[in-house]
Design a protein around this motif. Structure first.
Motif, PDB file in Angstrom:
ATOM      1  N   VAL A  69       0.915  -1.161   0.135  1.00  0.00           N
ATOM      2  CA  VAL A  69       0.119   0.142  -0.059  1.00  0.00           C
ATOM      3  C   VAL A  69       0.950   1.178   0.047  1.00  0.00           C
ATOM      4  O   VAL A  69       2.001   1.091   0.528  1.00  0.00           O
ATOM      5  N   GLN A  70       0.654   2.325  -0.727  1.00  0.00           N
ATOM      6  CA  GLN A  70       1.301   3.524  -0.902  1.00  0.00           C
ATOM      7  C   GLN A  70       0.444   4.678  -0.897  1.00  0.00           C
ATOM      8  O   GLN A  70      -0.497   4.686  -1.681  1.00  0.00           O
ATOM      9  N   LEU A  71       0.524   5.666   0.112  1.00  0.00           N
ATOM     10  CA  LEU A  71      -0.197   6.703   0.121  1.00  0.00           C
ATOM     11  C   LEU A  71       0.413   7.940  -1.026  1.00  0.00           C
ATOM     12  O   LEU A  71       1.799   7.818  -0.883  1.00  0.00           O
ATOM     13  N   ASP A  72      -0.316   8.573  -1.423  1.00  0.00           N
ATOM     14  CA  ASP A  72       0.069   9.873  -2.424  1.00  0.00           C
ATOM     15  C   ASP A  72      -0.817  11.077  -2.134  1.00  0.00           C
ATOM     16  O   ASP A  72      -1.779  11.150  -2.526  1.00  0.00           O
ATOM     17  N   TYR A 122      -5.148   6.534   7.883  1.00  0.00           N
ATOM     18  CA  TYR A 122      -5.626   5.531   8.971  1.00  0.00           C
ATOM     19  C   TYR A 122      -5.971   4.243   8.244  1.00  0.00           C
ATOM     20  O   TYR A 122      -5.557   3.239   9.003  1.00  0.00           O
ATOM     21  N   LEU A 123      -6.479   4.191   7.071  1.00  0.00           N
ATOM     22  CA  LEU A 123      -6.833   3.077   6.553  1.00  0.00           C
ATOM     23  C   LEU A 123      -5.628   2.314   5.996  1.00  0.00           C
ATOM     24  O   LEU A 123      -5.577   1.116   6.130  1.00  0.00           O
ATOM     25  N   ALA A 124      -4.543   3.122   5.645  1.00  0.00           N
ATOM     26  CA  ALA A 124      -3.436   2.307   5.400  1.00  0.00           C
ATOM     27  C   ALA A 124      -2.806   1.478   6.649  1.00  0.00           C
ATOM     28  O   ALA A 124      -2.404   0.371   6.419  1.00  0.00           O
ATOM     29  N   GLN A 125      -2.957   2.100   7.896  1.00  0.00           N
ATOM     30  CA  GLN A 125      -2.485   1.379   8.965  1.00  0.00           C
ATOM     31  C   GLN A 125      -3.394   0.229   9.054  1.00  0.00           C
ATOM     32  O   GLN A 125      -2.999  -0.712   9.691  1.00  0.00           O
ATOM     33  N   LEU A 126      -4.727   0.169   8.896  1.00  0.00           N
ATOM     34  CA  LEU A 126      -5.420  -0.640   9.246  1.00  0.00           C
ATOM     35  C   LEU A 126      -5.365  -2.041   8.137  1.00  0.00           C
ATOM     36  O   LEU A 126      -5.449  -3.143   8.725  1.00  0.00           O
ATOM     37  N   LEU A 127      -4.615  -1.885   7.066  1.00  0.00           N
ATOM     38  CA  LEU A 127      -4.246  -2.691   6.126  1.00  0.00           C
ATOM     39  C   LEU A 127      -3.009  -3.535   6.548  1.00  0.00           C
ATOM     40  O   LEU A 127      -2.602  -4.486   5.959  1.00  0.00           O
ATOM     41  N   LYS A 128      -2.128  -2.895   7.099  1.00  0.00           N
ATOM     42  CA  LYS A 128      -0.647  -3.349   7.634  1.00  0.00           C
ATOM     43  C   LYS A 128      -0.646  -4.927   8.012  1.00  0.00           C
ATOM     44  O   LYS A 128       0.056  -5.664   7.676  1.00  0.00           O
ATOM     45  N   PRO A 129      -1.840  -5.336   8.817  1.00  0.00           N
ATOM     46  CA  PRO A 129      -1.838  -6.570   9.240  1.00  0.00           C
ATOM     47  C   PRO A 129      -1.832  -7.561   8.044  1.00  0.00           C
ATOM     48  O   PRO A 129      -1.473  -8.700   8.003  1.00  0.00           O
TER      49      PRO A 129
END
Length: 105
Positions: A6-9, A88-95
């Motif tokens: 996942v990558q934020l832009d 925040y959603l990027a953090q939720l996807l980390k697991p």
């Protein structure tokens, strides 16, 4: 749901998701993704080479997009003030990333 990265832009107000997505079975990817994000599916749109779903996350509209020819999947918001939601959603996807990485080891 096999998410690789996942990558934020901030510039495009998006969260790119690299995953194995079958265009013909997009729902099999998108439904578990929406569930993992605790988002509600509001609309489903599709065309010859693109899926676009409108999700709702705590009253914040999110667009889940997938383009077949580029094999590109991303979440986006329309307002700059909602970019924090994508972070925040990027953090939720980390697991889910770790589960995919561990499965490959």
């Amino acid at each position: 749901m096999n998410i690789k990265t996942v990558q934020l832009d901030r510039g495009s107000l998006s969260l790119a998701i690299t995953a194995e997505v079958d265009f013909e079975r997009f729902g099999e990817f998108a439904e578990p993704l929406a569930l993992a994000l605790d988002a509600k599916v509001r609309e489903r749109q599709w065309g010859a080479d693109r899926h676009q779903w409108l999700l709702d996350f705590e009253a914040c509209p999110l667009w889940l997009n997938y383009e077949f020819y580029g094999d590109i999947c991303w979440l986006s918001v329309e307002r700059d003030s909602d970019f924090e939601v994508l972070a925040y959603l990027a953090q939720l996807l980390k697991p889910h990333l770790k589960a995919a990485q561990n499965a490959g080891q």
